[in-house]
Design an enzyme around this catalytic site. Sequence first.
Site, short mmCIF file in Angstrom:
data_model
loop_
_atom_site.label_atom_id
_atom_site.label_comp_id
_atom_site.label_asym_id
_atom_site.label_seq_id
_atom_site.Cartn_x
_atom_site.Cartn_y
_atom_site.Cartn_z
N GLU A 111 1.02 -2.73 -0.66
CA GLU A 111 0.42 -4.04 -0.87
C GLU A 111 1.23 -4.75 -1.94
O GLU A 111 1.30 -4.28 -3.07
CB GLU A 111 -1.04 -3.90 -1.33
CG GLU A 111 -1.92 -3.08 -0.42
CD GLU A 111 -3.28 -2.80 -1.05
OE1 GLU A 111 -3.51 -3.25 -2.20
OE2 GLU A 111 -4.10 -2.13 -0.41
N GLU B 136 1.85 -7.70 -4.53
CA GLU B 136 1.25 -8.79 -5.30
C GLU B 136 2.35 -9.58 -5.99
O GLU B 136 3.38 -9.02 -6.39
CB GLU B 136 0.26 -8.24 -6.33
CG GLU B 136 -0.94 -7.55 -5.68
CD GLU B 136 -1.86 -6.89 -6.69
OE1 GLU B 136 -3.00 -6.55 -6.30
OE2 GLU B 136 -1.45 -6.70 -7.85
N GLU C 227 -1.48 -11.85 -2.78
CA GLU C 227 -1.15 -10.55 -2.20
C GLU C 227 -0.85 -10.72 -0.73
O GLU C 227 -1.47 -11.53 -0.04
CB GLU C 227 -2.30 -9.56 -2.37
CG GLU C 227 -2.02 -8.18 -1.77
CD GLU C 227 -3.15 -7.19 -1.98
OE1 GLU C 227 -3.63 -6.60 -1.00
OE2 GLU C 227 -3.56 -7.02 -3.17
N GLU D 134 -5.16 -13.35 -5.30
CA GLU D 134 -5.55 -12.16 -6.07
C GLU D 134 -6.31 -12.56 -7.33
O GLU D 134 -6.63 -13.72 -7.56
CB GLU D 134 -4.32 -11.32 -6.42
CG GLU D 134 -4.16 -10.06 -5.58
CD GLU D 134 -5.32 -9.07 -5.74
OE1 GLU D 134 -6.06 -9.18 -6.75
OE2 GLU D 134 -5.49 -8.20 -4.87
N HIS E 103 0.40 -1.32 -4.73
CA HIS E 103 -0.33 -0.12 -4.34
C HIS E 103 0.23 0.42 -3.03
O HIS E 103 0.44 -0.34 -2.08
CB HIS E 103 -1.82 -0.42 -4.19
CG HIS E 103 -2.43 -1.05 -5.40
ND1 HIS E 103 -3.56 -1.83 -5.37
CD2 HIS E 103 -2.05 -1.03 -6.71
CE1 HIS E 103 -3.86 -2.24 -6.58
NE2 HIS E 103 -2.95 -1.78 -7.41
N ASP F 246 33.13 -4.36 -3.22
CA ASP F 246 33.76 -3.84 -4.43
C ASP F 246 32.67 -3.13 -5.23
O ASP F 246 31.89 -3.77 -5.95
CB ASP F 246 34.39 -4.98 -5.23
CG ASP F 246 34.92 -4.53 -6.59
OD1 ASP F 246 34.92 -3.31 -6.86
OD2 ASP F 246 35.30 -5.41 -7.39
N GLU G 213 -4.24 6.23 -1.70
CA GLU G 213 -3.61 5.03 -2.24
C GLU G 213 -3.11 5.34 -3.64
O GLU G 213 -3.90 5.69 -4.53
CB GLU G 213 -4.62 3.87 -2.30
CG GLU G 213 -4.08 2.60 -2.93
CD GLU G 213 -5.16 1.56 -3.18
OE1 GLU G 213 -4.81 0.45 -3.60
OE2 GLU G 213 -6.35 1.88 -2.99
N ARG H 103 -11.35 2.44 -8.68
CA ARG H 103 -10.12 1.72 -8.94
C ARG H 103 -9.58 1.92 -10.36
O ARG H 103 -8.58 1.32 -10.73
CB ARG H 103 -10.31 0.24 -8.62
CG ARG H 103 -10.55 0.00 -7.14
CD ARG H 103 -10.85 -1.44 -6.78
NE ARG H 103 -11.29 -1.55 -5.40
CZ ARG H 103 -10.49 -1.80 -4.36
NH1 ARG H 103 -9.20 -1.95 -4.57
NH2 ARG H 103 -10.97 -1.89 -3.14
N ARG I 267 -1.72 3.95 -6.97
CA ARG I 267 -1.91 2.62 -7.56
C ARG I 267 -0.95 2.26 -8.71
O ARG I 267 -0.84 1.08 -9.04
CB ARG I 267 -3.35 2.48 -8.03
CG ARG I 267 -4.35 2.52 -6.89
CD ARG I 267 -5.79 2.51 -7.37
NE ARG I 267 -6.14 1.33 -8.13
CZ ARG I 267 -6.45 0.15 -7.61
NH1 ARG I 267 -6.44 -0.02 -6.31
NH2 ARG I 267 -6.76 -0.87 -8.39
#
Length: 462
Positions: free
Chosen positions: A126, A128, A210, A202, A259, A52, A351, A331, A353
């Site tokens: 990845e 977490e 993670e 982590e 990430h 539905d 990557e 980072r 992030r």
Amino acid sequence: MMSEDVIEKMDKLKVKWVNLQFTDVVGILRQVTVSRRLLTHEAFENGLGKLDGSSVKGFTGIEESDLNLKPIKETFAVIPWLDGVGRMICAVYRGDARFPKDPRYAAEALDSMLKSNDLKAFVSPELEFFIFDKVTVAIDTWKQIVEISSSEGHWISSAPFNALKEGYYVTYPNDKFEKLKKSIGETLENFFGIAVEVFHHEVAGASQHEINFRGGDVTSTADAVQTVKYVVKAIASKEGYIATFMPKPLYGDNGSGMHVHVSIWRNGENLFYDPSDEYAGLSQYARYFIGGLIEHGRALSAIVSPTVNSYKRLVPGYEAPVYLVWSKANRSAAIRVPAYHKFNNNSKRIEYRPPDPTANPYLALSAIVLAGLDGVKKKIDPGDPVDENVYKMDPRRRKELGIKELPRSLDEALDELETDNEWLKPIYSNELIETYIELKREEVRKLQSYPSPVEIFTYINY
């Protein structure tokens, strides 16, 4: 795989019930349980009219509510914590046509579009998450109570415990859930066919973890994300714990991200790799892809960081990116080029992030790839890489470099998505985009109307 093969497998494993699972617009996994007897060859071909759509927020109105669930044969798995029960992820149909607001349809359409151009995306997220001993919440007009219990947290009275931001790669007994994570990994591999590669504690001290698994194309990887979240929460619950993928459940400690590693391939060639590039072994194709992510990053934020809580994670000081820059191994940048193996064709990737695990993976992974491909199509220059810590950079220097920031709230991100969404339209329907924005606006309005405990603490004496 033929439908007969799945039917034979279910009978061999004595499966009596099957959970038919699908994902709604905002990313919640939903299911209906049906008798194995209903899963005939015709059901695999034509679907089961068991949905539905008007009862699923954002799907349909009551005047057009009948939708079909068509099981995806390749996703069949036995649920090990339920006797005689299997599960399959489903595609959602309206009549004989795909339902345009089925998020999985967007991922499938992207993979098909890439294939028609001899391309393939390889994406690998990845995930977490936190595991808490107990969470108590009470919300009323006159009462708001939130209590989080964590036997790993620094606020407990007895050791061992982890201080704020001191949880990265800790061992047992500081990592209380080593055995539980092993159980999660083995369940994912042995029953759901997901190749788990890494799990670890982590940074956040109060039991943040993670899990990484082998990626693939957009659709199968999004399926895997939903499966991992399903299994993590189920196994934690069976052991008496609460697993949450909420981005920022605790003040003062790191939040949970998702990430996403991305590369684009053609006939076995990694289009992101160029051994002649001295900076990062990165091709011009990849740089244009990064340019697309920077160009559309503020609008993309509404899809990859999709909750009010997401923007409590996206603040300086907690390893979460705020600035739309790219760099090698930095980072503090939204786009990082991993530099573990600089000149390696197979591992060369970028990557992204900003995403967090509350994102609908079908929409988030496809949107990341679409933003990058728009950069390739338009040859968008990402600018020079920024190798210094952007958080500590003088604001005047950031302005001189033209560094853009991610939105500071979901409302701001939705404003951006409303004005910048043409790059999604090769795959996303207008109906899907408009419904997504409408649902998220409603979410913002609801949450903003509640005074939070910290607001009462701060302003009660004014």
